[in-house]
Design a protein around this motif. Sequence first.
Motif, PDB file in Angstrom:
ATOM      1  N   CYS A 239       0.841  -1.181   0.000  1.00 50.20           N
ATOM      2  CA  CYS A 239       0.000   0.000   0.000  1.00 50.20           C
ATOM      3  C   CYS A 239       0.882   1.238   0.000  1.00 50.20           C
ATOM      4  O   CYS A 239       2.114   1.129  -0.032  1.00 50.20           O
ATOM      5  N   SER A 240       0.248   2.384   0.052  1.00 50.70           N
ATOM      6  CA  SER A 240       0.962   3.654   0.149  1.00 50.70           C
ATOM      7  C   SER A 240       0.281   4.495   1.229  1.00 50.70           C
ATOM      8  O   SER A 240      -0.940   4.638   1.220  1.00 50.70           O
ATOM      9  N   ILE A 241       1.065   5.030   2.160  1.00 45.29           N
ATOM     10  CA  ILE A 241       0.548   5.845   3.257  1.00 45.29           C
ATOM     11  C   ILE A 241       1.271   7.189   3.236  1.00 45.29           C
ATOM     12  O   ILE A 241       2.511   7.221   3.243  1.00 45.29           O
ATOM     13  N   PHE A 242       0.489   8.263   3.179  1.00 47.13           N
ATOM     14  CA  PHE A 242       1.075   9.607   3.064  1.00 47.13           C
ATOM     15  C   PHE A 242       2.007   9.713   1.859  1.00 47.13           C
ATOM     16  O   PHE A 242       3.018  10.420   1.892  1.00 47.13           O
ATOM     17  N   GLY A 243       1.671   8.963   0.812  1.00 49.93           N
ATOM     18  CA  GLY A 243       2.490   8.994  -0.396  1.00 49.93           C
ATOM     19  C   GLY A 243       3.757   8.174  -0.319  1.00 49.93           C
ATOM     20  O   GLY A 243       4.562   8.179  -1.256  1.00 49.93           O
ATOM     21  N   ILE A 244       3.956   7.436   0.790  1.00 44.17           N
ATOM     22  CA  ILE A 244       5.159   6.618   0.973  1.00 44.17           C
ATOM     23  C   ILE A 244       4.784   5.150   0.806  1.00 44.17           C
ATOM     24  O   ILE A 244       3.929   4.640   1.544  1.00 44.17           O
ATOM     25  N   PRO A 245       5.375   4.459  -0.158  1.00 48.58           N
ATOM     26  CA  PRO A 245       5.011   3.054  -0.384  1.00 48.58           C
ATOM     27  C   PRO A 245       5.473   2.145   0.743  1.00 48.58           C
ATOM     28  O   PRO A 245       6.557   2.336   1.307  1.00 48.58           O
ATOM     29  N   VAL A 246       4.639   1.177   1.064  1.00 48.42           N
ATOM     30  CA  VAL A 246       4.958   0.179   2.091  1.00 48.42           C
ATOM     31  C   VAL A 246       5.111  -1.167   1.403  1.00 48.42           C
ATOM     32  O   VAL A 246       4.209  -1.614   0.683  1.00 48.42           O
ATOM     33  N   PHE A 247       6.239  -1.814   1.622  1.00 47.76           N
ATOM     34  CA  PHE A 247       6.530  -3.106   1.005  1.00 47.76           C
ATOM     35  C   PHE A 247       6.571  -4.198   2.072  1.00 47.76           C
ATOM     36  O   PHE A 247       6.993  -3.967   3.208  1.00 47.76           O
ATOM     37  N   LEU A 248       6.132  -5.394   1.701  1.00 52.35           N
ATOM     38  CA  LEU A 248       6.182  -6.560   2.571  1.00 52.35           C
ATOM     39  C   LEU A 248       7.217  -7.535   2.036  1.00 52.35           C
ATOM     40  O   LEU A 248       7.185  -7.904   0.861  1.00 52.35           O
ATOM     41  N   HIS A 249       8.128  -7.950   2.890  1.00 52.69           N
ATOM     42  CA  HIS A 249       9.159  -8.899   2.491  1.00 52.69           C
ATOM     43  C   HIS A 249       8.542 -10.271   2.251  1.00 52.69           C
ATOM     44  O   HIS A 249       7.573 -10.664   2.922  1.00 52.69           O
ATOM     45  N   PHE A 250       9.098 -11.015   1.318  1.00 54.44           N
ATOM     46  CA  PHE A 250       8.530 -12.319   0.945  1.00 54.44           C
ATOM     47  C   PHE A 250       8.558 -13.307   2.112  1.00 54.44           C
ATOM     48  O   PHE A 250       7.784 -14.271   2.137  1.00 54.44           O
ATOM     49  N   SER A 251       9.435 -13.077   3.090  1.00 51.80           N
ATOM     50  CA  SER A 251       9.550 -14.016   4.213  1.00 51.80           C
ATOM     51  C   SER A 251       8.519 -13.767   5.312  1.00 51.80           C
ATOM     52  O   SER A 251       8.439 -14.565   6.260  1.00 51.80           O
ATOM     53  N   LEU A 252       7.735 -12.709   5.209  1.00 56.33           N
ATOM     54  CA  LEU A 252       6.742 -12.428   6.252  1.00 56.33           C
ATOM     55  C   LEU A 252       5.736 -13.571   6.443  1.00 56.33           C
ATOM     56  O   LEU A 252       5.415 -13.933   7.582  1.00 56.33           O
ATOM     57  N   PRO A 253       5.191 -14.159   5.349  1.00 59.20           N
ATOM     58  CA  PRO A 253       4.283 -15.300   5.554  1.00 59.20           C
ATOM     59  C   PRO A 253       4.958 -16.465   6.273  1.00 59.20           C
ATOM     60  O   PRO A 253       4.304 -17.162   7.063  1.00 59.20           O
ATOM     61  N   LEU A 254       6.261 -16.660   6.029  1.00 58.37           N
ATOM     62  CA  LEU A 254       6.984 -17.725   6.730  1.00 58.37           C
ATOM     63  C   LEU A 254       7.054 -17.427   8.224  1.00 58.37           C
ATOM     64  O   LEU A 254       6.904 -18.323   9.064  1.00 58.37           O
ATOM     65  N   PHE A 255       7.282 -16.141   8.553  1.00 63.14           N
ATOM     66  CA  PHE A 255       7.329 -15.739   9.965  1.00 63.14           C
ATOM     67  C   PHE A 255       5.981 -15.978  10.638  1.00 63.14           C
ATOM     68  O   PHE A 255       5.913 -16.513  11.747  1.00 63.14           O
ATOM     69  N   LEU A 256       4.913 -15.586   9.943  1.00 60.41           N
ATOM     70  CA  LEU A 256       3.569 -15.776  10.502  1.00 60.41           C
ATOM     71  C   LEU A 256       3.266 -17.265  10.660  1.00 60.41           C
ATOM     72  O   LEU A 256       2.684 -17.693  11.666  1.00 60.41           O
ATOM     73  N   GLY A 257       3.663 -18.062   9.667  1.00 59.70           N
ATOM     74  CA  GLY A 257       3.467 -19.507   9.753  1.00 59.70           C
ATOM     75  C   GLY A 257       4.224 -20.104  10.924  1.00 59.70           C
ATOM     76  O   GLY A 257       3.694 -20.971  11.647  1.00 59.70           O
ATOM     77  N   PHE A 258       5.464 -19.644  11.140  1.00 64.88           N
ATOM     78  CA  PHE A 258       6.262 -20.132  12.266  1.00 64.88           C
ATOM     79  C   PHE A 258       5.608 -19.758  13.590  1.00 64.88           C
ATOM     80  O   PHE A 258       5.539 -20.577  14.520  1.00 64.88           O
ATOM     81  N   LEU A 259       5.095 -18.521  13.672  1.00 66.23           N
ATOM     82  CA  LEU A 259       4.436 -18.062  14.894  1.00 66.23           C
ATOM     83  C   LEU A 259       3.186 -18.896  15.181  1.00 66.23           C
ATOM     84  O   LEU A 259       2.941 -19.295  16.328  1.00 66.23           O
TER      85      LEU A 259
ATOM     86  N   VAL B 247       9.000   2.144   3.007  1.00 60.18           N
ATOM     87  CA  VAL B 247       9.077   1.392   4.258  1.00 60.18           C
ATOM     88  C   VAL B 247       8.978  -0.091   3.916  1.00 60.18           C
ATOM     89  O   VAL B 247       8.110  -0.487   3.133  1.00 60.18           O
ATOM     90  N   LEU B 248       9.876  -0.875   4.475  1.00 59.39           N
ATOM     91  CA  LEU B 248       9.868  -2.322   4.272  1.00 59.39           C
ATOM     92  C   LEU B 248       9.598  -3.003   5.599  1.00 59.39           C
ATOM     93  O   LEU B 248      10.266  -2.736   6.600  1.00 59.39           O
ATOM     94  N   LEU B 249       8.595  -3.890   5.614  1.00 58.57           N
ATOM     95  CA  LEU B 249       8.303  -4.705   6.788  1.00 58.57           C
ATOM     96  C   LEU B 249       8.826  -6.111   6.544  1.00 58.57           C
ATOM     97  O   LEU B 249       8.560  -6.708   5.500  1.00 58.57           O
ATOM     98  N   TRP B 250       9.581  -6.627   7.505  1.00 61.85           N
ATOM     99  CA  TRP B 250      10.141  -7.966   7.379  1.00 61.85           C
ATOM    100  C   TRP B 250      10.197  -8.599   8.758  1.00 61.85           C
ATOM    101  O   TRP B 250       9.896  -7.932   9.765  1.00 61.85           O
ATOM    102  N   PRO B 251      10.510  -9.894   8.876  1.00 58.94           N
ATOM    103  CA  PRO B 251      10.416 -10.570  10.173  1.00 58.94           C
ATOM    104  C   PRO B 251      11.218  -9.930  11.296  1.00 58.94           C
ATOM    105  O   PRO B 251      10.864 -10.079  12.463  1.00 58.94           O
TER     106      PRO B 251
END
Length: 240
Positions: free
Chosen positions: A5-25, A72-76
């Motif tokens: 998505c984009s917030i305040f015009g700043i793109p937010v990216f999700l790292h490909f490993s995030l689903p793996l982190f959620l699966g592990f959790l 902004v990049l979100l990752w595990p």
Amino acid sequence: SVRACSIFGIPVFLHFSLPLFLGFLCLTHARLGAIGIIFAVCYAAVLFLTVTVHEFGHCLAAQKVGCRAERVLLWPLGGLATCVMPTNPRDRMIVAAAGPATHLPMTLCWLILSATTGYPIRFWSPFVPLEASSLYHWLCWVGLYINVLLFVFNLLVPVFPLDGSQLLLNFLLLRGATPARAARIIILVSVPMAVLLAGWALVNGNSLGCFLVLWLCMQTWRLHQAAAAGRLETPPLFVD
């Protein structure tokens, strides 16, 4: 990574490993049945909402001092805000401090929400879920736990490139240190702190903590290489 998505015009990216982190959790909580998985998903949601606000604190502060926030990049291991940093050390300190500063109003919000539950405030580890009827209460003290932990960790642990190290680095530059001397001091501080963090992660069997320490060591090594090559006016020293 994929753009979410984009917030305040700043793109937010999700790292490909995030689903793996959620699966592990979820897997670590599966022994508790469906309720354990629900709590794991809720924990991840609160964690990454908090991290996103933290990173946007950096981004908006960078824009405030006349610089550009790229993404902004979100990752595990948390979040990374990519900003074109200002050249003034004082402005860099403002940008570095803006992330941890976001935890103060967030902590206040969680305190207010906690007060509505009628239960006492608790700050211990949120990895043992309560009963389903206590989900709202549990979320409140998870929010408190995460915000206090991230505030202390980012502000008071000066391992490069955490916010505490950026504040120390730019304070040294303000006091007249050369970039090379400031980098040497940051490296000398980062190495023993990283060793302590590694010991804590190993003793507690925290695999994610071990990966975080490894990443911090890699960034500190990059800083050492940049200092040795005389490239301290380019990343990694002045870019978050």
